[in-house]
Design a protein around this motif. Structure first.
Motif, mmCIF file in Angstrom:
data_model
loop_
_atom_site.group_PDB
_atom_site.id
_atom_site.type_symbol
_atom_site.label_atom_id
_atom_site.label_comp_id
_atom_site.label_asym_id
_atom_site.label_seq_id
_atom_site.Cartn_x
_atom_site.Cartn_y
_atom_site.Cartn_z
ATOM 1 N N GLY A 241 -47.033 -70.559 -29.932
ATOM 2 C CA GLY A 241 -47.784 -70.266 -29.948
ATOM 3 C C GLY A 241 -48.409 -69.772 -31.395
ATOM 4 O O GLY A 241 -49.642 -69.928 -31.338
ATOM 5 N N LYS A 242 -47.725 -70.142 -32.112
ATOM 6 C CA LYS A 242 -47.972 -70.817 -33.786
ATOM 7 C C LYS A 242 -49.050 -71.839 -33.793
ATOM 8 O O LYS A 242 -49.529 -71.736 -34.846
ATOM 9 N N GLY B 246 -48.351 -65.310 -24.264
ATOM 10 C CA GLY B 246 -49.469 -66.357 -24.278
ATOM 11 C C GLY B 246 -50.024 -66.957 -24.369
ATOM 12 O O GLY B 246 -50.868 -67.617 -24.544
ATOM 13 N N THR C 266 -37.156 -67.446 -26.124
ATOM 14 C CA THR C 266 -38.281 -66.821 -27.028
ATOM 15 C C THR C 266 -39.092 -67.284 -28.055
ATOM 16 O O THR C 266 -40.015 -67.126 -28.703
ATOM 17 N N GLU D 294 -42.610 -68.316 -29.504
ATOM 18 C CA GLU D 294 -42.817 -68.000 -30.310
ATOM 19 C C GLU D 294 -43.314 -68.941 -31.181
ATOM 20 O O GLU D 294 -44.922 -68.703 -31.504
ATOM 21 N N HIS E 162 -43.815 -63.750 -21.365
ATOM 22 C CA HIS E 162 -43.934 -63.633 -22.991
ATOM 23 C C HIS E 162 -45.660 -63.044 -22.856
ATOM 24 O O HIS E 162 -45.901 -62.331 -24.161
#
Length: 196
Positions: free
Chosen positions: A184-185, A38, A177, A181, A36
């Protein structure tokens, strides 16, 4: 983002049983998170951490730790900015090793996001995932709604013992995934809260 600037994501393998399926799932989550890109990803295996049942004489909110294993555990958790807990379901709930590891600390967990990966039989660890959420919330963590449960986990494993490999379905991969995500936010938003 350059590698040193990426948030540290710890994938915590919650089961400590010999022959556990969860270490294969946790290794796959770590590999998926590495791809990924991140996060700076660490695999934290509670079997290797080796915490005894909570044995600190003072409440963990005081951070007056007396045992080296607690000080080491505190330092490990402190450096993380986000977590993925990979947990089995035992008797319709979360396993004791994961709950014990959470109970050792207070401040080190606070204001950090947590993705949850449950695994098991027909229920896929869903009841373990649901039973751990109140504990995470009480520690001022942010359990995400994005996560995954893996029913009939043995059907995704190849090989023998602790060296087994987990091969996910496309649906499991997509859910992982989406969880990454969301982590990550949430991570930079919660970092601001921790440093305010």
């Amino acid at each position: 983002m350059s590698a040193p600037d990426r948030p540290v994501l710890q994938v915590i393998a919650g089961s400590i049983r010999p022959g556990r399926a969860g270490i294969a799932v946790a290794r796959w989550i770590r590999e998926h998170a590495d791809k990924h890109g991140g996060f700076a990803v660490e695999l934290v295996d509670l079997a290797e951490v080796g915490l005894p049942l909570l044995d600190e004489p003072h409440h963990p909110r005081l951070r007056r730790y007396v045992h080296p294993h607690t000080m080491n555990w505190s330092a490990t958790v402190e450096r993380a900015e986000a977590f993925v807990f990979v947990i089995p379901e035992y008797n319709h709930g979360v396993n004791a090793a994961t709950k014990n590891a959470l109970d050792y600390l207070v401040h080190e967990w606070a204001h950090k996001p947590a993705g949850l990966v449950g695994y098991g039989g027909v229920a896929g660890g869903a009841r373990a995932v649901n039973s751990i959420k109140p504990t995470l919330s009480n520690l001022n963590m942010f359990p995400l709604s994005e996560g995954l449960v893996i029913p009939f986990v043995a059907s995704y494993l190849d090989g023998e013992g602790e060296e087994r490999r987990f091969t996910p379905s496309a649906e499991i991969e997509d859910a992982a995934t989406a969880m990454l995500e969301a982590l990550g936010k949430a991570s930079p938003l919660l970092r601001r809260l921790r440093t305010a």
